[in-house]
Design a protein around this motif. Structure first.
Motif, PDB file in Angstrom:
ATOM      1  N   VAL A  72      31.909  50.684  46.608  1.00 35.00           N
ATOM      2  CA  VAL A  72      32.277  51.946  47.242  1.00 35.00           C
ATOM      3  C   VAL A  72      33.666  51.753  47.846  1.00 35.00           C
ATOM      4  CG1 VAL A  72      29.930  52.675  47.741  1.00 35.00           C
ATOM      5  CG2 VAL A  72      31.135  51.251  49.392  1.00 35.00           C
ATOM      6  N   GLY A  73      34.357  52.845  48.127  1.00 35.13           N
ATOM      7  CA  GLY A  73      35.689  52.725  48.716  1.00 35.13           C
ATOM      8  C   GLY A  73      36.453  54.025  48.633  1.00 35.13           C
ATOM      9  N   GLU A  74      37.719  53.926  48.964  1.00 29.67           N
ATOM     10  CA  GLU A  74      38.585  55.101  48.961  1.00 29.67           C
ATOM     11  C   GLU A  74      39.989  54.685  48.595  1.00 29.67           C
ATOM     12  OE1 GLU A  74      39.239  54.956  53.810  1.00 29.67           O
ATOM     13  OE2 GLU A  74      38.009  56.519  52.909  1.00 29.67           O
ATOM     14  N   ILE A  75      40.858  55.678  48.350  1.00 29.58           N
ATOM     15  CA  ILE A  75      42.241  55.378  47.970  1.00 29.58           C
ATOM     16  C   ILE A  75      42.925  54.607  49.084  1.00 29.58           C
ATOM     17  CG2 ILE A  75      44.479  56.390  47.416  1.00 29.58           C
ATOM     18  CD1 ILE A  75      43.068  58.655  46.050  1.00 29.58           C
ATOM     19  N   TYR A  89      42.655  51.594  44.885  1.00 30.91           N
ATOM     20  CA  TYR A  89      41.555  51.781  45.814  1.00 30.91           C
ATOM     21  C   TYR A  89      41.245  50.512  46.602  1.00 30.91           C
ATOM     22  CZ  TYR A  89      40.454  56.284  43.656  1.00 30.91           C
ATOM     23  OH  TYR A  89      40.498  57.582  43.217  1.00 30.91           O
ATOM     24  N   GLN A  90      40.853  50.738  47.841  1.00 29.62           N
ATOM     25  CA  GLN A  90      40.344  49.660  48.684  1.00 29.62           C
ATOM     26  C   GLN A  90      38.825  49.678  48.536  1.00 29.62           C
ATOM     27  OE1 GLN A  90      42.610  47.879  51.083  1.00 29.62           O
ATOM     28  NE2 GLN A  90      40.949  46.405  50.831  1.00 29.62           N
ATOM     29  N   LEU A  91      38.254  48.671  47.867  1.00 33.73           N
ATOM     30  CA  LEU A  91      36.838  48.688  47.506  1.00 33.73           C
ATOM     31  C   LEU A  91      36.064  47.588  48.222  1.00 33.73           C
ATOM     32  CD1 LEU A  91      37.165  49.199  43.642  1.00 33.73           C
ATOM     33  CD2 LEU A  91      36.800  50.956  45.381  1.00 33.73           C
ATOM     34  N   LYS A  92      34.768  47.833  48.426  1.00 34.47           N
ATOM     35  CA  LYS A  92      33.855  46.824  48.949  1.00 34.47           C
ATOM     36  C   LYS A  92      32.511  46.984  48.250  1.00 34.47           C
ATOM     37  CE  LYS A  92      32.328  49.664  52.871  1.00 34.47           C
ATOM     38  NZ  LYS A  92      32.188  49.736  54.342  1.00 34.47           N
ATOM     39  N   ARG A  93      31.723  45.910  48.251  1.00 32.76           N
ATOM     40  CA  ARG A  93      30.450  45.949  47.543  1.00 32.76           C
ATOM     41  C   ARG A  93      29.501  46.951  48.188  1.00 32.76           C
ATOM     42  NH1 ARG A  93      30.419  42.181  43.735  1.00 32.76           N
ATOM     43  NH2 ARG A  93      31.594  40.257  44.062  1.00 32.76           N
ATOM     44  N   MET A  94      28.680  47.582  47.351  1.00 32.20           N
ATOM     45  CA  MET A  94      27.727  48.574  47.813  1.00 32.20           C
ATOM     46  C   MET A  94      26.574  47.900  48.546  1.00 32.20           C
ATOM     47  SD  MET A  94      25.753  51.430  45.476  1.00 32.20           S
ATOM     48  CE  MET A  94      27.279  52.203  44.948  1.00 32.20           C
ATOM     49  N   ALA A 118      44.087  43.863  42.475  1.00 34.88           N
ATOM     50  CA  ALA A 118      44.809  43.846  41.196  1.00 34.88           C
ATOM     51  C   ALA A 118      46.214  44.411  41.357  1.00 34.88           C
ATOM     52  CB  ALA A 118      44.026  44.642  40.149  1.00 34.88           C
ATOM     53  N   TYR A 119      46.340  45.475  42.177  1.00 36.26           N
ATOM     54  CA  TYR A 119      47.651  46.091  42.385  1.00 36.26           C
ATOM     55  C   TYR A 119      48.594  45.133  43.099  1.00 36.26           C
ATOM     56  CZ  TYR A 119      51.212  49.363  43.984  1.00 36.26           C
ATOM     57  OH  TYR A 119      52.403  49.987  44.218  1.00 36.26           O
ATOM     58  N   ASP A 120      48.093  44.449  44.121  1.00 32.36           N
ATOM     59  CA  ASP A 120      48.937  43.538  44.894  1.00 32.36           C
ATOM     60  C   ASP A 120      49.466  42.398  44.045  1.00 32.36           C
ATOM     61  OD1 ASP A 120      48.611  45.064  47.100  1.00 32.36           O
ATOM     62  OD2 ASP A 120      47.127  43.782  48.079  1.00 32.36           O
ATOM     63  N   LYS A 121      48.667  41.955  43.072  1.00 38.21           N
ATOM     64  CA  LYS A 121      49.121  40.858  42.212  1.00 38.21           C
ATOM     65  C   LYS A 121      50.384  41.250  41.438  1.00 38.21           C
ATOM     66  CE  LYS A 121      44.692  38.542  41.464  1.00 38.21           C
ATOM     67  NZ  LYS A 121      43.639  38.198  40.470  1.00 38.21           N
ATOM     68  N   VAL A 122      50.472  42.526  41.100  1.00 36.55           N
ATOM     69  CA  VAL A 122      51.656  43.003  40.392  1.00 36.55           C
ATOM     70  C   VAL A 122      52.769  43.359  41.385  1.00 36.55           C
ATOM     71  CG1 VAL A 122      52.556  44.756  38.813  1.00 36.55           C
ATOM     72  CG2 VAL A 122      50.248  43.860  38.504  1.00 36.55           C
ATOM     73  N   TYR A 123      52.401  44.043  42.483  1.00 36.55           N
ATOM     74  CA  TYR A 123      53.402  44.559  43.428  1.00 36.55           C
ATOM     75  C   TYR A 123      54.155  43.433  44.121  1.00 36.55           C
ATOM     76  CZ  TYR A 123      55.482  47.208  47.242  1.00 36.55           C
ATOM     77  OH  TYR A 123      56.361  47.762  48.121  1.00 36.55           O
TER      78      TYR A 123
END
Length: 473
Positions: A72-75, A89-94, A118-123
């Motif tokens: 679950v998470g949000e943008i 998205y900032q996600l965490k386990r359900m 995943a985004y941070d690895k590129v950014y």
């Protein structure tokens, strides 16, 4: 001492087993025979993830193994210097409590998203290495059907690729003929449409407009014929009907006639059964046929005329090699009405393809001009196959002189080391599942019967092995 000798003999036999070869039990009857050709192609998300966008998915069961892939998470809020306009998205386990609510639920695939990690690895990579085209979108964004909540499922994982827990609704309908009440039902994309490559439609409504010929009527199929009355007091579904068994006298008159599929309808008592509305062209006679689900497809008694035409064009004038039983087989010459003996390795040409005695049959001719009929392996509704007794000549005869041992193994449906991929497929057919890897020096594993797998090295058969019982799914 005797026990030790026997133990050593058993051990030697087990070690040598892959070299001796495995004899195949037939897979053809249960294999799919529409456009997706194997497991990888059926689950298109494995190679084309976005193919599932807008599809409705059903989750029949939740387990601890599956649960760890639900999030679950949000943008996520972007950094001040971040002007890439990419949603991640900032996600965490359900939680376990919410996870249990996912079981027996329907979901709509909204799209595919990337998480912040995943985004941070590129950014945060070096400037010259930044390439957001390579950003991985590892999560399916799902809308829960009954609550409209948004959840995320991580699909890009080695275990997940071969244990995808969801069932696409189009496949669910196709195999159970069920149309569950779901407001997203009409948005579903079909994975299996009737393409005239099979004499059975996995989704019954795709037979509408086709012409069906009934060669033989059995007692089992008589019980599937009904008279029907349309019910107009339902405003939610105009396809609901009331049915009554068809009189036996009327049913017997249906044999040998051709019908047009005018529509598909439901039984008003419950939307689980599907019926084909059959009419005789130029007549007002109407009959309703209770369509068999996929596990009962062998009872389907009709011949789809468009399929018969395609099959005849496909088989006519092709050469086949007999690969049947070890011992000689006797057939009857159609002209002289005398026995003809055929041996493994004999070559024949198909000169006609037709329906005879309620089965698809080929009229074959040998090099001496003798003609005889050979019936397909299974019933009309099953997958069309002659592979129990025949194999295509243009595929296997090229190995007869140059690879004699391999040629004989193919005819005997056995696997031996050094076979090429094509040879193994001719011997055992297409695998249930294929895994591409190189972690043990091999480049391909083919799985059969759930627990037998073939290991290839340099695209040649290296070994046949079995998954240990405690590791089987």
């Amino acid at each position: 001492m005797n026990f030790l000798v026997q133990y050593k003999s058993i051990l030697i036999a087990l070690v040598c087993l892959p070299i001796i070869g495995f004899s195949q039990k037939n897979l053809e009857k249960s294999s799919p025979d529409f456009q997706y050709e194997d497991y990888s192609n059926f689950l298109q998300f494995m190679t084309k993830p976005n193919a599932l966008t807008n599809q409705t998915l059903y989750l029949p069961k939740i387990s601890d193994t599956i649960g760890k892939y639900f999030f679950v998470g949000e943008i996520a809020t972007p950094e001040k210097e971040d002007y890439n306009n990419i949603d991640y998205y900032q996600l965490k386990r359900m939680s376990a409590k919410r996870l249990k609510e996912m079981e027996n639920n329907w979901f709509v695939v909204v799209g595919y998203i990337a998480d912040k990690i995943a985004y941070d690895k590129v950014y945060y990579a070096d400037y010259e290495k930044q390439d957001f085209k390579t950003l991985r979108y590892d999560f399916i964004k799902l809308v829960v059907g009954n609550t409209e909540d948004t959840v995320f499922y991580k699909y890009d994982d080695f275990w997940n690729r071969y244990n995808f827990p969801f069932v696409p609704m189009s496949y669910y309908n196709a195999n159970k003929n069920e149309y569950p009440k779901n407001k997203y039902s009409n948005e579903d994309l079909s994975l299996a449409t009737y393409d005239r490559n099979t004499n059975y439609a996995f989704i019954p409504k795709n037979l509408v407009g086709e012409r069906l010929y009934l060669p033989v009527l059995t007692q089992e199929n008589y019980e599937r014929l009904y008279n029907g009355t349309r019910l107009y007091n339902y405003d939610d579904d105009s396809r609901k009907y009331s049915f009554a068994p068809m009189p036996q006298g009327k049913a017997k008159q249906m044999q040998g006639k051709t019908y047009l599929v005018a529509d598909w309808v439901h039984d008003a008592e419950g939307l689980t059964d599907v019926y084909l509305k059959l009419v005789v062209p130029g007549s007002r006679d109407t009959a309703y046929y209770k369509y068999p689900i996929v596990s009962q497809r062998s009872v389907f008694p009709f011949v789809v005329e468009s399929f018969l035409k395609n099959a005849k064009e496909d088989y006519l004038y092709r050469e086949f090699v007999y690969r049947g039983e070890k011992y000689k087989t006797t057939v009857i010459d159609t002209k002289r009405k005398t026995p003809v003996t055929i041996n493994r390795g004999d070559v024949f040409q198909c000169i006609d393809f037709l329906v005879k005695d309620g089965k698809f049959q080929m009229l074959l001719r040998n090099k001496k001009g003798r003609k005889f009929y050979l019936a397909a392996d299974y019933n009309l509704g099953d997958k069309l196959s002659f592979s129990n007794s025949l194999i295509e000549g243009n595929k296997v005869l090229k190995y007869k002189d140059t690879y004699t041992t391999h040629f004989n193994a193919i005819l005997q449906k056995e696997l031996i080391p050094t076979m090429t991929i094509n040879m193994a497929q001719m011997s055992w057919g297409k695998p249930e599942r294929e895994v591409m890897n190189n972690f043990d020096g091999s480049n391909r594993h083919w799985f059969y019967f759930g627990n037998i797998y073939i290991i290839y090295k340099n695209n040649k058969l290296y070994r046949v092995a079995m998954i240990p019982k405690d590791l089987r799914l």
